[in-house]
Design a protein around this motif. Structure first.
Motif, PDB file in Angstrom:
ATOM      1  N   GLU A 130       0.886  -1.165   0.000  1.00  0.00           N
ATOM      2  CA  GLU A 130       0.000   0.000   0.000  1.00  0.00           C
ATOM      3  C   GLU A 130       0.915   1.203   0.000  1.00  0.00           C
ATOM      4  OE1 GLU A 130      -1.753   3.102   0.514  1.00  0.00           O
ATOM      5  OE2 GLU A 130      -1.962   2.575   2.633  1.00  0.00           O
ATOM      6  N   LEU A 131       1.006   1.885  -1.157  1.00  0.00           N
ATOM      7  CA  LEU A 131       2.053   2.868  -1.387  1.00  0.00           C
ATOM      8  C   LEU A 131       1.477   4.277  -1.496  1.00  0.00           C
ATOM      9  CD1 LEU A 131       4.042   0.632  -3.902  1.00  0.00           C
ATOM     10  CD2 LEU A 131       4.273   0.767  -1.413  1.00  0.00           C
ATOM     11  N   GLY A 132       2.136   5.137  -2.239  1.00  0.00           N
ATOM     12  CA  GLY A 132       1.751   6.542  -2.263  1.00  0.00           C
ATOM     13  C   GLY A 132       0.667   6.857  -3.261  1.00  0.00           C
ATOM     14  N   GLY A 133       0.444   8.151  -3.461  1.00  0.00           N
ATOM     15  CA  GLY A 133      -0.578   8.582  -4.393  1.00  0.00           C
ATOM     16  C   GLY A 133      -0.352  10.009  -4.860  1.00  0.00           C
ATOM     17  N   LYS A 134      -0.792  10.304  -6.060  1.00  0.00           N
ATOM     18  CA  LYS A 134      -0.866  11.676  -6.565  1.00  0.00           C
ATOM     19  C   LYS A 134      -2.318  11.892  -6.923  1.00  0.00           C
ATOM     20  CE  LYS A 134       0.954  15.630  -7.624  1.00  0.00           C
ATOM     21  NZ  LYS A 134       1.517  16.494  -6.575  1.00  0.00           N
ATOM     22  N   ASN A 135      -3.097  12.207  -5.895  1.00  0.00           N
ATOM     23  CA  ASN A 135      -4.555  12.116  -5.970  1.00  0.00           C
ATOM     24  C   ASN A 135      -5.186  13.433  -6.407  1.00  0.00           C
ATOM     25  OD1 ASN A 135      -4.270   9.469  -4.657  1.00  0.00           O
ATOM     26  ND2 ASN A 135      -3.778  10.689  -2.839  1.00  0.00           N
ATOM     27  N   SER A 136      -6.203  13.329  -7.235  1.00  0.00           N
ATOM     28  CA  SER A 136      -6.886  14.508  -7.755  1.00  0.00           C
ATOM     29  C   SER A 136      -8.245  14.698  -7.109  1.00  0.00           C
ATOM     30  CB  SER A 136      -7.074  14.385  -9.272  1.00  0.00           C
ATOM     31  OG  SER A 136      -5.840  14.439  -9.935  1.00  0.00           O
ATOM     32  N   LEU A 137      -8.567  15.954  -6.833  1.00  0.00           N
ATOM     33  CA  LEU A 137      -9.914  16.355  -6.450  1.00  0.00           C
ATOM     34  C   LEU A 137     -10.454  17.158  -7.631  1.00  0.00           C
ATOM     35  CD1 LEU A 137     -11.240  17.379  -3.062  1.00  0.00           C
ATOM     36  CD2 LEU A 137     -11.705  18.917  -4.951  1.00  0.00           C
ATOM     37  N   VAL A 138     -11.459  16.601  -8.312  1.00  0.00           N
ATOM     38  CA  VAL A 138     -11.984  17.169  -9.554  1.00  0.00           C
ATOM     39  C   VAL A 138     -13.270  17.935  -9.249  1.00  0.00           C
ATOM     40  CG1 VAL A 138     -12.813  16.653 -11.874  1.00  0.00           C
ATOM     41  CG2 VAL A 138     -10.999  15.249 -10.849  1.00  0.00           C
ATOM     42  N   VAL A 139     -13.327  19.192  -9.677  1.00  0.00           N
ATOM     43  CA  VAL A 139     -14.485  20.046  -9.424  1.00  0.00           C
ATOM     44  C   VAL A 139     -15.100  20.440 -10.761  1.00  0.00           C
ATOM     45  CG1 VAL A 139     -15.302  22.148  -8.293  1.00  0.00           C
ATOM     46  CG2 VAL A 139     -13.338  20.910  -7.343  1.00  0.00           C
ATOM     47  N   LEU A 140     -16.268  19.869 -11.062  1.00  0.00           N
ATOM     48  CA  LEU A 140     -16.971  20.181 -12.311  1.00  0.00           C
ATOM     49  C   LEU A 140     -17.699  21.519 -12.193  1.00  0.00           C
ATOM     50  CD1 LEU A 140     -18.377  16.622 -13.104  1.00  0.00           C
ATOM     51  CD2 LEU A 140     -16.200  17.633 -13.804  1.00  0.00           C
ATOM     52  N   GLU A 141     -18.139  22.057 -13.332  1.00  0.00           N
ATOM     53  CA  GLU A 141     -18.660  23.430 -13.321  1.00  0.00           C
ATOM     54  C   GLU A 141     -19.993  23.571 -12.611  1.00  0.00           C
ATOM     55  OE1 GLU A 141     -20.401  21.802 -17.177  1.00  0.00           O
ATOM     56  OE2 GLU A 141     -18.596  21.553 -15.956  1.00  0.00           O
ATOM     57  N   ASP A 142     -20.692  22.448 -12.345  1.00  0.00           N
ATOM     58  CA  ASP A 142     -21.973  22.538 -11.632  1.00  0.00           C
ATOM     59  C   ASP A 142     -21.830  22.183 -10.155  1.00  0.00           C
ATOM     60  OD1 ASP A 142     -21.436  19.857 -11.946  1.00  0.00           O
ATOM     61  OD2 ASP A 142     -23.471  19.291 -12.534  1.00  0.00           O
ATOM     62  N   ALA A 143     -20.597  22.169  -9.650  1.00  0.00           N
ATOM     63  CA  ALA A 143     -20.362  21.805  -8.248  1.00  0.00           C
ATOM     64  C   ALA A 143     -20.704  22.957  -7.310  1.00  0.00           C
ATOM     65  CB  ALA A 143     -18.901  21.407  -8.049  1.00  0.00           C
ATOM     66  N   ASP A 144     -20.962  22.620  -6.059  1.00  0.00           N
ATOM     67  CA  ASP A 144     -21.091  23.605  -4.984  1.00  0.00           C
ATOM     68  C   ASP A 144     -19.679  24.049  -4.622  1.00  0.00           C
ATOM     69  OD1 ASP A 144     -21.117  24.779  -2.396  1.00  0.00           O
ATOM     70  OD2 ASP A 144     -22.983  23.753  -1.889  1.00  0.00           O
ATOM     71  N   VAL A 145     -19.304  25.265  -4.999  1.00  0.00           N
ATOM     72  CA  VAL A 145     -17.921  25.720  -4.853  1.00  0.00           C
ATOM     73  C   VAL A 145     -17.478  25.708  -3.398  1.00  0.00           C
ATOM     74  CG1 VAL A 145     -16.348  27.655  -5.171  1.00  0.00           C
ATOM     75  CG2 VAL A 145     -17.980  27.100  -6.951  1.00  0.00           C
ATOM     76  N   ASP A 146     -18.322  26.199  -2.509  1.00  0.00           N
ATOM     77  CA  ASP A 146     -17.920  26.276  -1.096  1.00  0.00           C
ATOM     78  C   ASP A 146     -17.705  24.888  -0.507  1.00  0.00           C
ATOM     79  OD1 ASP A 146     -17.998  29.038  -1.110  1.00  0.00           O
ATOM     80  OD2 ASP A 146     -20.095  29.122  -0.480  1.00  0.00           O
ATOM     81  N   ALA A 147     -18.614  23.955  -0.818  1.00  0.00           N
ATOM     82  CA  ALA A 147     -18.474  22.590  -0.301  1.00  0.00           C
ATOM     83  C   ALA A 147     -17.237  21.922  -0.885  1.00  0.00           C
ATOM     84  CB  ALA A 147     -19.720  21.780  -0.612  1.00  0.00           C
ATOM     85  N   ALA A 148     -16.993  22.149  -2.177  1.00  0.00           N
ATOM     86  CA  ALA A 148     -15.830  21.543  -2.821  1.00  0.00           C
ATOM     87  C   ALA A 148     -14.531  22.103  -2.244  1.00  0.00           C
ATOM     88  CB  ALA A 148     -15.887  21.782  -4.321  1.00  0.00           C
TER      89      ALA A 148
END
Length: 486
Positions: free
Chosen positions: A258-276
């Motif tokens: 169980e090793l490392g990561g280069k993890n993405s958090l993807v925010v689409l244009e219809d997302a709740d900006v504050d929550a994201a």
């Protein structure tokens, strides 16, 4: 402390020692445990040499037969008593986790809660049916298949979640009838080793079933190479994982990486900006970003990137940096000078290449503030390397396909998060990400005792720990046939 006012565990019994069929002097000398926030010495533990590991492996192998043959109810009783002892001594565990690993008290509470969940889930593993009755090839015959323990399991643990990661492997391995050599990281040998040994000692685990062997690379390689060890469960960096796998591979051992990561958090244009943005802040800045599941890239639709970045910077600036024992501190120190220097290099080289620091970006000793970068391109270290620190590179995109391509532009494949006003749309994107785990409208950093935890590519070798996956990892099949009833 215990109820009678005595310290638990008593330092006299474990200082300068290893745990191998009792507390023993080691052949490898001792090491000082240093508190990152203050530089003060906290304790002294024994260092297991290759000779110590060999002796422990032999003791574990000797104990393996009786433990494998123990009734499931006996193993369950040990796990339940360990759970009870962890609750009783939770304040001690919290204090050591805070002081050794430099996490805030809430991080210690999280580890304790998650470790309790792992113990509870392991109880269920111990009581599961061991196999199945197969259709025999000849009429009137018998064909049975059932799972048997591997024998001795080596667990090599990191420093960033010392209690949780120890119990995450230890509990299912023990529940399924294996004995264990546990090597905690030299930065956290008490919360990830000494306290775990005392926990199971109090729970009545028989001598030899668990050995705790603190030490560095030499100790870890000795565990991986020991001829009595049938499997190695390793959590750490891809670089060290390769070494462990190579050593274990010489003996054709099973290896769970169980090793490392280069993890993405993807925010689409219809997302709740504050929550994201809140999820992004928690995913990157929580525990100083020192987690394999931390968000190392914030991929945000161009229509939202300005609002998202402003909100993320706002969260970063509210987080107080300092000694994690001080009330109100949210961000403690980086665990070591080596890692703090690495974070500094990644940020400085990225800025030299054109990235812009919107907040943070300058360390004070081991203290590195929450940092937000924009103007990050795909040639920069902030994009390509696992940072393992509280640094959030923000990268805009214009189309879903572009976001998916950017997120998959890494050799790692551990976890991700996708934010959208439509769960169905987010799920469609999530299914195209090359990761072992993905979370919708949530943080990237999640785990659960009943879920298979692990990644793809450089994030692991396809192994999983958690849920029914632990059954696969810590046992092997045996098949029996007979010409008649048995």
């Amino acid at each position: 402390m215990t109820g009678n006012g005595k310290t638990w565990p008593d330092p006299v019994e474990w200082t300068g020692k290893i745990y191998s069929a009792g507390w023993r002097e080691s052949e490898g000398g001792t090491l000082q445990v240093i508190e990152p926030a203050t530089g003060h010495a906290l304790a002294e533990v024994g260092v297991a040499s290759s000779v110590d590991v060999a002796r422990a492996g032999a003791r574990a192998a000797q104990a393996a037969g009786d433990w494998a043959a123990a009734a499931p109810s006996d193993r369950i009783d040990v796990l339940l008593r360990a759970s009870s002892a962890l609750r009783e001594h939770s304040a001690t565990f919290r204090d050591w986790i805070v002081r050794e690993s430099a996490g805030v008290p809430a991080k210690g509470d999280y580890e304790i809660t998650a470790a309790l969940a792992q113990l509870t889930h392991a109880v269920g593993l111990a009581s599961r049916p061991p196999g199945e009755v197969l259709t025999p090839q000849t009429p009137g015959g018998t064909s049975l298949a059932w799972r048997v323990p591997l024998g001795v399991v080596g667990v090599i643990n990191p420093w960033n979640a010392p209690l949780l990661f120890a119990v995450r492997a230890l509990a299912p391995a023990l529940a399924l009838g294996n004995t264990v050599l546990l090597k905690p990281d030299p930065l956290t040998p008490v919360s990830g080793g000494v306290l775990v040994a005392r926990l199971f000692e109090d729970a009545g685990l028989p001598d030899g079933v668990l050995q705790v062997l603190p030490g560095g690379a030499e100790t870890g390689q000795a565990v991986a190479a020991d001829p009595h060890v049938a499997m190695v469960a390793f959590t750490g960096s891809a670089e060290v994982g390769r070494v462990v796998a190579g050593v274990a591979g010489e003996g054709l051992k099973r290896v769970a990486l169980e090793l490392g990561g280069k993890n993405s958090l993807v925010v689409l244009e219809d997302a709740d900006v504050d929550a994201a943005a809140l999820a992004g802040a928690v995913s990157t800045f929580g525990y100083q970003g020192q987690a394999c599941v931390a968000a190392g890239r914030h991929l945000v639709h161009a229509d939202l990137v300005e609002a998202y970045t402003d909100a993320l910077v706002g969260h970063a600036r509210t987080l107080r940096v300092g000694d994690p024992r001080v009330e109100g501190v949210s961000i403690g120190p980086i665990i070591s000078e080596r890692l703090a220097t690495r974070i500094e290099r990644i940020v400085d080289e990225s800025v030299a290449g054109g990235a812009r620091v919107l907040t943070g970006g300058r360390r004070d000793g081991l203290f590195y503030p929450p940092t937000v970068l924009d103007r990050v391109d795909r040639a920069m270290p902030a994009f390509t390397e696992e940072i393992f620190g509280p640094v959030a590179p923000v990268i805009p995109f214009h189309r879903e396909a572009e976001a998916i391509e950017i997120a998959n532009d890494t050799a790692y494949g551990l976890t991700a998060a996708v934010h959208s006003g439509s769960v169905q749309r987010a799920t469609a994107v999530a299914e195209q990400l090359r990761t072992g785990m993905v979370h919708i409208n949530d943080v990237s950093a999640k785990d659960a005792a009943n879920a298979p935890f692990g990644g793809m590519g450089l994030s692991g070798n396809g192994s999983r720990i958690g849920g029914s996956a632990s059954l696969e990892e810590f046992t092997q099949w045996r098949w029996l046939t007979a010409p008649g009833p048995v």
